[in-house]
Write a protein that holds these residues in place. Structure first.
Motif, PDB file in Angstrom:
ATOM      1  N   SER A 180       0.829  -1.211   0.000  1.00 34.58           N
ATOM      2  CA  SER A 180       0.000   0.000   0.000  1.00 34.58           C
ATOM      3  C   SER A 180       0.864   1.262   0.000  1.00 34.58           C
ATOM      4  CB  SER A 180      -0.907  -0.035   1.235  1.00 34.58           C
ATOM      5  OG  SER A 180      -1.214   1.246   1.689  1.00 34.58           O
ATOM      6  N   GLN A 181       0.572   2.148  -0.936  1.00 36.16           N
ATOM      7  CA  GLN A 181       1.293   3.422  -1.018  1.00 36.16           C
ATOM      8  C   GLN A 181       1.010   4.271   0.221  1.00 36.16           C
ATOM      9  OE1 GLN A 181       3.485   3.725  -3.488  1.00 36.16           O
ATOM     10  NE2 GLN A 181       4.227   5.535  -2.427  1.00 36.16           N
ATOM     11  N   GLU A 182      -0.203   4.126   0.730  1.00 41.97           N
ATOM     12  CA  GLU A 182      -0.614   4.849   1.942  1.00 41.97           C
ATOM     13  C   GLU A 182       0.251   4.426   3.137  1.00 41.97           C
ATOM     14  OE1 GLU A 182      -4.743   5.526   4.310  1.00 41.97           O
ATOM     15  OE2 GLU A 182      -4.909   4.829   2.233  1.00 41.97           O
ATOM     16  N   ALA A 183       0.488   3.099   3.241  1.00 38.99           N
ATOM     17  CA  ALA A 183       1.320   2.569   4.331  1.00 38.99           C
ATOM     18  C   ALA A 183       2.754   3.070   4.210  1.00 38.99           C
ATOM     19  CB  ALA A 183       1.290   1.041   4.325  1.00 38.99           C
ATOM     20  N   VAL A 184       3.266   3.136   2.994  1.00 40.01           N
ATOM     21  CA  VAL A 184       4.627   3.634   2.750  1.00 40.01           C
ATOM     22  C   VAL A 184       4.744   5.072   3.237  1.00 40.01           C
ATOM     23  CG1 VAL A 184       6.302   4.248   0.958  1.00 40.01           C
ATOM     24  CG2 VAL A 184       5.109   2.063   0.835  1.00 40.01           C
ATOM     25  N   LYS A 185       3.736   5.895   2.920  1.00 38.20           N
ATOM     26  CA  LYS A 185       3.741   7.307   3.346  1.00 38.20           C
ATOM     27  C   LYS A 185       3.669   7.423   4.858  1.00 38.20           C
ATOM     28  CE  LYS A 185       1.655   9.462  -0.725  1.00 38.20           C
ATOM     29  NZ  LYS A 185       0.390   9.975  -1.279  1.00 38.20           N
ATOM     30  N   ARG A 186       2.820   6.597   5.482  1.00 42.49           N
ATOM     31  CA  ARG A 186       2.676   6.639   6.947  1.00 42.49           C
ATOM     32  C   ARG A 186       3.978   6.236   7.620  1.00 42.49           C
ATOM     33  NH1 ARG A 186      -3.114   4.823   6.657  1.00 42.49           N
ATOM     34  NH2 ARG A 186      -2.392   2.675   6.732  1.00 42.49           N
ATOM     35  N   ALA A 187       4.658   5.235   7.059  1.00 32.86           N
ATOM     36  CA  ALA A 187       5.929   4.775   7.623  1.00 32.86           C
ATOM     37  C   ALA A 187       6.972   5.894   7.608  1.00 32.86           C
ATOM     38  CB  ALA A 187       6.445   3.566   6.858  1.00 32.86           C
ATOM     39  N   GLN A 188       6.974   6.681   6.552  1.00 34.77           N
ATOM     40  CA  GLN A 188       7.965   7.760   6.406  1.00 34.77           C
ATOM     41  C   GLN A 188       7.799   8.840   7.470  1.00 34.77           C
ATOM     42  OE1 GLN A 188       7.223   8.895   2.347  1.00 34.77           O
ATOM     43  NE2 GLN A 188       8.651   7.396   1.500  1.00 34.77           N
ATOM     44  N   THR A 189       6.582   9.026   7.954  1.00 36.23           N
ATOM     45  CA  THR A 189       6.330  10.125   8.896  1.00 36.23           C
ATOM     46  C   THR A 189       6.190   9.673  10.357  1.00 36.23           C
ATOM     47  OG1 THR A 189       3.964   9.977   8.417  1.00 36.23           O
ATOM     48  CG2 THR A 189       5.234  11.581   7.142  1.00 36.23           C
TER      49      THR A 189
END
Length: 258
Positions: A180-189
């Motif tokens: 999930s691209q959403e999960a990738v973004k959440r992980a970064q922040t």
């Protein structure tokens, strides 16, 4: 303030539903303006009371601390002898076979404790040793948006801290988050703080280091890993001062006393 609770938790077949009886939950109320609530998890064989006494002394007047006590269950590491534990464990490392039912149950218990906090309050999770393992596991569930059993993770964690711990299911994390691209973004922040003593003889330093590397490789770029020379499997004032500073910055705490 303390209370006991139990959690019905299903993993897989409903016929295999197990009930975990959680011990007393100790709450440390904020001394100043309530800005954040953190569930703090003790290590194997301990209870919520001992950590609540330490956390109450920290110069973080705007944090409410919730210190639950794990269920008492048979532990493979102790040859089946019962102990307070967030999940069953045979080996204190990131490579150990994972008790997914126990991990999901304890992560859900943490989420339930945070779910009744007011909407404007920032939420966090932290812990020591096995408690750190649940803290980091909770952070990965939050980022992934669900538990290992597929149930949705419904709480928004703003920060996670792990002292002298390890990351369960470290090997599967990268593949899990990439779907999930959403999960990738959440992980970064997602802000993460991992602290580990160089001479820890219970959860060996390399396991903490490998867990930090696994999180970094999975996209957790807002992660801090701090090591302490001469520190064994316990905490010291220098480490807790680092935790206080890090929480103040990452939760945007005002630091004023009322």
């Amino acid at each position: 303030m303390s209370s006991g609770s139990s959690s019905n938790f299903s993993s897989g077949s409903r016929a295999q539903r197990r009930t975990f009886e959680y011990g007393r939950t100790h709450v440390v109320k904020p001394k100043g303006k309530h800005q954040a609530t953190i569930v703090w998890l003790h290590g194997l064989g301990d209870n919520g009371s001992s950590w609540s006494q330490l956390l109450e002394m920290l110069p973080l007047p705007n944090i409410k601390w919730i210190c639950p006590t794990a269920p008492t269950r048979p532990i493979a590491l102790f040859g089946g002898f019962p102990s307070t534990a967030w999940f069953d464990v045979g080996d204190l490392s990131e490579d150990a076979p994972a008790d997914l039912e126990g991990l999901d149950s304890s992560a859900a218990h943490v989420a339930n404790l945070l779910s009744t906090e007011p909407a404007e309050i920032k939420l966090g999770v932290g812990g020591f040793s096995m408690g750190a393992a649940i803290s980091l596991y909770s952070a990965t569930c939050c980022v992934h948006g669900k538990y290992s059993n597929g149930d949705p993770y419904l709480v928004d964690i703003s920060a996670a801290v792990g002292l002298s711990g390890w990351l369960p299911c470290a090997k599967d994390l990268q593949n899990k988050l990439r779907v999930s691209q959403e999960a990738v973004k959440r992980a970064q922040t997602m802000p993460l703080l991992l602290c580990h003593g160089k001479v820890d003889d219970v959860v060996i330093y390399k396991h903490g280091e490998k867990s930090a590397q696994a999180l970094e490789a999975s996209g957790f770029s807002n992660m801090t890993f701090k090591s302490y020379k001469g520190l064994g499997h316990y905490t010291i004032p220098e480490e807790m001062e680092d935790v206080c500073r890090w929480l103040s910055v990452n939760l945007g705490l005002e630091g004023t006393r009322s």
